[in-house]
Enzyme design. Structure first.
Site, PDB file in Angstrom:
ATOM      1  N   THR A 318      72.899 -13.722  50.675  1.00 54.86           N
ATOM      2  CA  THR A 318      71.503 -13.848  50.234  1.00 54.86           C
ATOM      3  C   THR A 318      70.911 -15.211  50.562  1.00 54.86           C
ATOM      4  OG1 THR A 318      72.036 -14.688  48.046  1.00 54.86           O
ATOM      5  CG2 THR A 318      71.971 -12.286  48.311  1.00 54.86           C
ATOM      6  N   CYS A 319      69.588 -15.305  50.412  1.00 55.67           N
ATOM      7  CA  CYS A 319      68.852 -16.539  50.711  1.00 55.67           C
ATOM      8  C   CYS A 319      68.852 -17.495  49.526  1.00 55.67           C
ATOM      9  CB  CYS A 319      67.411 -16.200  51.079  1.00 55.67           C
ATOM     10  SG  CYS A 319      67.299 -15.002  52.403  1.00 55.67           S
ATOM     11  N   ASP A 320      69.941 -17.548  48.790  1.00 57.26           N
ATOM     12  CA  ASP A 320      70.013 -18.394  47.604  1.00 57.26           C
ATOM     13  C   ASP A 320      71.106 -19.427  47.837  1.00 57.26           C
ATOM     14  OD1 ASP A 320      69.580 -17.937  44.186  1.00 57.26           O
ATOM     15  OD2 ASP A 320      71.076 -19.310  44.985  1.00 57.26           O
TER      16      ASP A 320
END
Ligand SMILES: *Cc1c(COP(=O)(O)O)cnc(C)c1O
EC number: 4.1.1.17
Length: 372
Positions: A318-320
């Protein structure tokens, strides 16, 4: 564990990754292992560890009951065929409407740790059996509860007295030494603390019948946990030592130890990239779609892949920025690993699918296949 059945399923069906495959025969075997190690105890499997219907049915078929924490968990257990008598509502954090729902379904055992919750139980679950959870001084576990749950031991007598005055059945005391507890002496601390409380309660005219020693039994991930037999021996020893005349009925709420070893996650490598000195490997599973327990790198999963290995930083898709699984914990994977390669995460049956987000970055919850 060879996971032969799981590997056969994966080879035959080639399901899309990531996915969790659970062998319910392992679940059954663990429930039976508890029953033979602590024969007179009532086992209440902590549903949050893995609420798959097939897992619940396996627990039930092996003679276990359930520790539930929400109306949805109550419903899941009843749908799996459980009678409400084998459900215990173990969460101390519950709305009056949740209590009323459970009571309406026939649930008559509740755990509490605060006066206002006792009031709610008296109003919405009249006459029910109540256990008071106390906070015990135990060694830290891998994923500790801190001070979130349990009253001070000194408050337990007042809470059970209040419960009795309000027409509830002051049936027990409870404690939980923290999840993935690798120090078996933690239960000795809990049993010694609660034994003193049983004596104080008797002096106040209250005679609880059972002691709920919670869950927390460890599973061997990369660091090994003591065998279940060592936990059972510690519990039996402490009961003999602190209740020499007659021990209370024993209630257990294992979650992880029942289901962790029954599951394997198959994942796929999405990207391999060198960032300065470090080889980063990105998988199609991360903190938000099944590996929540890598928060603070608390649980070190074993990764199964063939070939000569070298160090990696392991990350999720994910983009986290927090979706990094292991950057402080040394982690090694095959040097030849490339995008598209499959990788298996072992002992992943507990606290994975149930912790998966609904659609963070559009990623669906971790798909689970249960082998009956
Ligand atoms: C989560 C939980 C358990 C299970 O703990 P494990 O560490 O998985 O064995 C048992 N009882 C209560 C009240 C819990 O919240």
């Amino acid at each position: 564990m060879s996971h032969e059945r799981i590997h056969r399923f994966l080879a035959e069906h080639r399901p899309p990754t990531p996915c969790l495959v659970v062998d319910t025969e392992e679940v059954t075997a663990r429930v039976r292992e508890f029953a033979s190690g602590l024969p007179h105890a009532r086992l209440r499997y902590a549903v949050k560890a893995n609420p798959e219907p097939a897992v619940l049915r396996a627990v039930l078929a092996a003679g276990g009951g359930f520790d539930v924490a929400s109306p949805a968990e109550v419903t899941a257990c009843l749908d799996a065929g459980a009678a409400p008598e084998v459900l215990s509502y173990g969460s101390t954090i519950k709305k009056p409407a949740d209590i009323a729902f459970a009571f309406g379904c026939g649930v008559r055992e509740f755990t509490t740790d605060a006066a206002s919750d006792v009031d709610h139980l008296a109003e919405h679950a009249p006459g029910s059996a109540v256990s008071v959870r106390v906070l015990v001084d135990a060694p830290a576990s891998a994923t500790p509860f801190g001070r979130k749950f349990g009253c001070a031991p000194g408050e337990a007598v007042a809470l059970l007295t209040k419960a009795a005055e309000l027409g509830l059945d002051p049936a027990g005391l409870a404690f939980h030494v923290g999840s993935q507890q690798l120090d078996v002496t933690a239960w000795e601390a809990g049993i010694s603390t609660t034994a003193k409380l049983f004596a104080e309660l008797a002096a106040a005219g209250i005679k609880p019948r059972w002691l709920n020693i919670g869950g927390g039994f460890g599973h061997s991930y990369r660091e090994s946990a003591p065998p279940l037999s060592a936990y059972f021996a510690a519990v039996r020893g402490a009961l003999d030592a602190y209740f020499p005349d007659s021990a209370p009925e024993l209630v257990l709420e294992p979650g992880r130890a029942i289901v962790a070893g029954a599951g394997l996650i198959r994942t796929e490598v999405v990207l391999v990239a060198w960032r300065g000195e470090h080889r980063w490997v990105y998988l199609d599973i991360g903190r938000y779609n099944g590996l929540a327990e890598t928060e603070n790198e608390a649980i070190h999963y074993r990764l199964d892949a063939a070939g000569e290995r070298g160090p990696v930083v392991l990350a999720g898709p994910t983009c986290d920025g927090d979706d990094v699984l292991y950057q402080h914990t040394p982690c090694e994977l095959p040097l030849a690993l490339a995008p598209g390669d499959r990788l298996d995460i072992l002992d992943a049956g507990a606290y994975t699918a149930s912790y998966s987000s609904v659609s963070f970055n559009g990623i669906e919850p971790l798909r689970t296949y249960c082998l009956d």
